[in-house]
Write a protein that holds these residues in place. Structure first.
Motif, PDB file in Angstrom:
ATOM      1  N   ALA A 147     -15.748  12.941   2.593  1.00  0.00           N
ATOM      2  CA  ALA A 147     -15.780  13.586   1.280  1.00  0.00           C
ATOM      3  C   ALA A 147     -14.714  14.666   1.131  1.00  0.00           C
ATOM      4  O   ALA A 147     -14.242  14.931   0.037  1.00  0.00           O
ATOM      5  N   ALA A 148     -14.320  15.305   2.240  1.00  0.00           N
ATOM      6  CA  ALA A 148     -13.337  16.390   2.164  1.00  0.00           C
ATOM      7  C   ALA A 148     -11.908  15.870   1.954  1.00  0.00           C
ATOM      8  O   ALA A 148     -11.043  16.604   1.500  1.00  0.00           O
ATOM      9  N   ALA A 149     -11.669  14.602   2.304  1.00  0.00           N
ATOM     10  CA  ALA A 149     -10.300  14.054   2.195  1.00  0.00           C
ATOM     11  C   ALA A 149      -9.979  13.722   0.753  1.00  0.00           C
ATOM     12  O   ALA A 149     -10.734  13.089   0.067  1.00  0.00           O
ATOM     13  N   ASP A 150      -8.830  14.123   0.309  1.00  0.00           N
ATOM     14  CA  ASP A 150      -8.317  14.009  -1.069  1.00  0.00           C
ATOM     15  C   ASP A 150      -9.188  13.241  -2.056  1.00  0.00           C
ATOM     16  O   ASP A 150      -9.071  12.049  -2.154  1.00  0.00           O
ATOM     17  N   ARG A 151      -9.949  13.938  -2.783  1.00  0.00           N
ATOM     18  CA  ARG A 151     -10.759  13.303  -3.824  1.00  0.00           C
ATOM     19  C   ARG A 151      -9.899  12.857  -4.988  1.00  0.00           C
ATOM     20  O   ARG A 151     -10.254  11.931  -5.696  1.00  0.00           O
ATOM     21  N   GLU A 152      -8.776  13.513  -5.197  1.00  0.00           N
ATOM     22  CA  GLU A 152      -7.900  13.148  -6.308  1.00  0.00           C
ATOM     23  C   GLU A 152      -7.088  11.895  -5.984  1.00  0.00           C
ATOM     24  O   GLU A 152      -6.504  11.287  -6.854  1.00  0.00           O
ATOM     25  N   SER A 153      -7.010  11.567  -4.718  1.00  0.00           N
ATOM     26  CA  SER A 153      -6.234  10.417  -4.281  1.00  0.00           C
ATOM     27  C   SER A 153      -6.823   9.121  -4.844  1.00  0.00           C
ATOM     28  O   SER A 153      -8.023   9.021  -5.067  1.00  0.00           O
ATOM     29  N   GLU A 154      -5.972   8.144  -5.051  1.00  0.00           N
ATOM     30  CA  GLU A 154      -6.425   6.867  -5.612  1.00  0.00           C
ATOM     31  C   GLU A 154      -6.530   5.820  -4.508  1.00  0.00           C
ATOM     32  O   GLU A 154      -5.889   5.946  -3.469  1.00  0.00           O
ATOM     33  N   PRO A 155      -7.332   4.771  -4.720  1.00  0.00           N
ATOM     34  CA  PRO A 155      -7.465   3.736  -3.697  1.00  0.00           C
ATOM     35  C   PRO A 155      -6.121   3.041  -3.450  1.00  0.00           C
ATOM     36  O   PRO A 155      -5.311   2.894  -4.367  1.00  0.00           O
ATOM     37  N   GLN A 156      -5.910   2.621  -2.201  1.00  0.00           N
ATOM     38  CA  GLN A 156      -4.701   1.905  -1.837  1.00  0.00           C
ATOM     39  C   GLN A 156      -5.077   0.570  -1.228  1.00  0.00           C
ATOM     40  O   GLN A 156      -6.085   0.452  -0.531  1.00  0.00           O
ATOM     41  N   VAL A 157      -4.230  -0.431  -1.483  1.00  0.00           N
ATOM     42  CA  VAL A 157      -4.485  -1.775  -0.994  1.00  0.00           C
ATOM     43  C   VAL A 157      -3.250  -2.285  -0.268  1.00  0.00           C
ATOM     44  O   VAL A 157      -2.128  -2.131  -0.750  1.00  0.00           O
ATOM     45  N   GLY A 158      -3.475  -2.891   0.903  1.00  0.00           N
ATOM     46  CA  GLY A 158      -2.390  -3.497   1.665  1.00  0.00           C
ATOM     47  C   GLY A 158      -2.763  -4.921   2.030  1.00  0.00           C
ATOM     48  O   GLY A 158      -3.946  -5.272   2.114  1.00  0.00           O
ATOM     49  N   PHE A 159      -1.755  -5.753   2.260  1.00  0.00           N
ATOM     50  CA  PHE A 159      -1.987  -7.166   2.549  1.00  0.00           C
ATOM     51  C   PHE A 159      -1.297  -7.562   3.840  1.00  0.00           C
ATOM     52  O   PHE A 159      -0.179  -7.130   4.117  1.00  0.00           O
ATOM     53  N   VAL A 160      -1.967  -8.409   4.621  1.00  0.00           N
ATOM     54  CA  VAL A 160      -1.405  -8.958   5.844  1.00  0.00           C
ATOM     55  C   VAL A 160      -1.493 -10.470   5.719  1.00  0.00           C
ATOM     56  O   VAL A 160      -2.584 -11.034   5.661  1.00  0.00           O
ATOM     57  N   VAL A 161      -0.328 -11.109   5.648  1.00  0.00           N
ATOM     58  CA  VAL A 161      -0.274 -12.567   5.553  1.00  0.00           C
ATOM     59  C   VAL A 161       0.701 -13.028   6.635  1.00  0.00           C
ATOM     60  O   VAL A 161       1.916 -12.931   6.465  1.00  0.00           O
ATOM     61  N   SER A 162       0.168 -13.506   7.753  1.00  0.00           N
ATOM     62  CA  SER A 162       1.011 -13.849   8.901  1.00  0.00           C
ATOM     63  C   SER A 162       1.624 -15.242   8.762  1.00  0.00           C
ATOM     64  O   SER A 162       1.266 -16.022   7.871  1.00  0.00           O
ATOM     65  N   LYS A 163       2.501 -15.553   9.679  1.00  0.00           N
ATOM     66  CA  LYS A 163       3.161 -16.867   9.677  1.00  0.00           C
ATOM     67  C   LYS A 163       2.187 -17.997   9.960  1.00  0.00           C
ATOM     68  O   LYS A 163       2.499 -19.156   9.707  1.00  0.00           O
ATOM     69  N   ALA A 164       1.014 -17.676  10.471  1.00  0.00           N
ATOM     70  CA  ALA A 164      -0.001 -18.707  10.707  1.00  0.00           C
ATOM     71  C   ALA A 164      -0.493 -19.308   9.395  1.00  0.00           C
ATOM     72  O   ALA A 164      -0.998 -20.428   9.369  1.00  0.00           O
ATOM     73  N   VAL A 165      -0.334 -18.575   8.299  1.00  0.00           N
ATOM     74  CA  VAL A 165      -0.772 -19.065   6.983  1.00  0.00           C
ATOM     75  C   VAL A 165       0.140 -20.190   6.507  1.00  0.00           C
ATOM     76  O   VAL A 165      -0.318 -21.136   5.869  1.00  0.00           O
ATOM     77  N   GLY A 166       1.426 -20.105   6.829  1.00  0.00           N
ATOM     78  CA  GLY A 166       2.353 -21.161   6.423  1.00  0.00           C
ATOM     79  C   GLY A 166       3.761 -20.628   6.281  1.00  0.00           C
ATOM     80  O   GLY A 166       4.043 -19.479   6.633  1.00  0.00           O
ATOM     81  N   PRO A 167       4.641 -21.457   5.742  1.00  0.00           N
ATOM     82  CA  PRO A 167       6.021 -21.002   5.531  1.00  0.00           C
ATOM     83  C   PRO A 167       6.096 -19.904   4.468  1.00  0.00           C
ATOM     84  O   PRO A 167       5.118 -19.610   3.783  1.00  0.00           O
ATOM     85  N   ALA A 168       7.258 -19.306   4.314  1.00  0.00           N
ATOM     86  CA  ALA A 168       7.443 -18.149   3.436  1.00  0.00           C
ATOM     87  C   ALA A 168       6.968 -18.403   2.007  1.00  0.00           C
ATOM     88  O   ALA A 168       6.365 -17.520   1.389  1.00  0.00           O
ATOM     89  N   VAL A 169       7.232 -19.573   1.488  1.00  0.00           N
ATOM     90  CA  VAL A 169       6.841 -19.877   0.106  1.00  0.00           C
ATOM     91  C   VAL A 169       5.323 -19.805  -0.042  1.00  0.00           C
ATOM     92  O   VAL A 169       4.805 -19.229  -0.996  1.00  0.00           O
ATOM     93  N   VAL A 170       4.612 -20.364   0.925  1.00  0.00           N
ATOM     94  CA  VAL A 170       3.150 -20.369   0.882  1.00  0.00           C
ATOM     95  C   VAL A 170       2.612 -18.950   1.081  1.00  0.00           C
ATOM     96  O   VAL A 170       1.704 -18.517   0.364  1.00  0.00           O
ATOM     97  N   ARG A 171       3.176 -18.214   2.038  1.00  0.00           N
ATOM     98  CA  ARG A 171       2.723 -16.842   2.280  1.00  0.00           C
ATOM     99  C   ARG A 171       2.898 -15.978   1.039  1.00  0.00           C
ATOM    100  O   ARG A 171       2.013 -15.202   0.677  1.00  0.00           O
TER     101      ARG A 171
END
Length: 115
Positions: free
Chosen positions: A38-62
């Motif tokens: 609760a003490a950490a930046d309440r004004e801060s907004e949610p952040q989202v990151g994505f991990v799509v590895s080469k196991a998913v497929g070639p670059a076009v698919v990823r």
């Protein structure tokens, strides 16, 4: 497109969310959610990151999987707590999943980690 202020770009944010956050998985993806104290930046907004590895497929698919997930995550931002950090990791099954299936998996995983 996900607004810049909601993008998770630093590796330390990814590591912390994966190590300390709640986790939920489905057939096509795994979601890690870290909600700082609760003490950490309440004004801060949610952040989202994505991990799509080469196991998913070639670059076009990823890149296609990443675009779909980014759009689905943008729609889910309002349901995330203030300074939450969300990491979405695509599994190889995400390459064959269509837009609606990815969205359903993301929503289901988010519901589980937000409980």
């Amino acid at each position: 497109m996900l607004p810049r202020r909601h993008r998770l770009t630093d590796s330390s944010g990814f590591k912390e969310a994966v190590r300390r956050g709640k986790r939920a998985g489905s057939k096509s993806l795994v979601v890690h959610l870290l909600v700082p104290g609760a003490a950490a930046d309440r004004e801060s907004e949610p952040q989202v990151g994505f991990v799509v590895s080469k196991a998913v497929g070639p670059a076009v698919v990823r890149n296609r999987v990443k675009r779909r997930l980014r759009h689905q995550a943008r729609e889910s931002l309002s349901g995330l707590p203030g300074s939450a950090v969300l990491v979405v990791r695509a599994l190889p099954a995400a390459a064959d999943a269509d837009y609606d299936a990815l969205g359903a998996d993301l929503r289901r995983c988010l519901e589980r980690v937000l409980r």
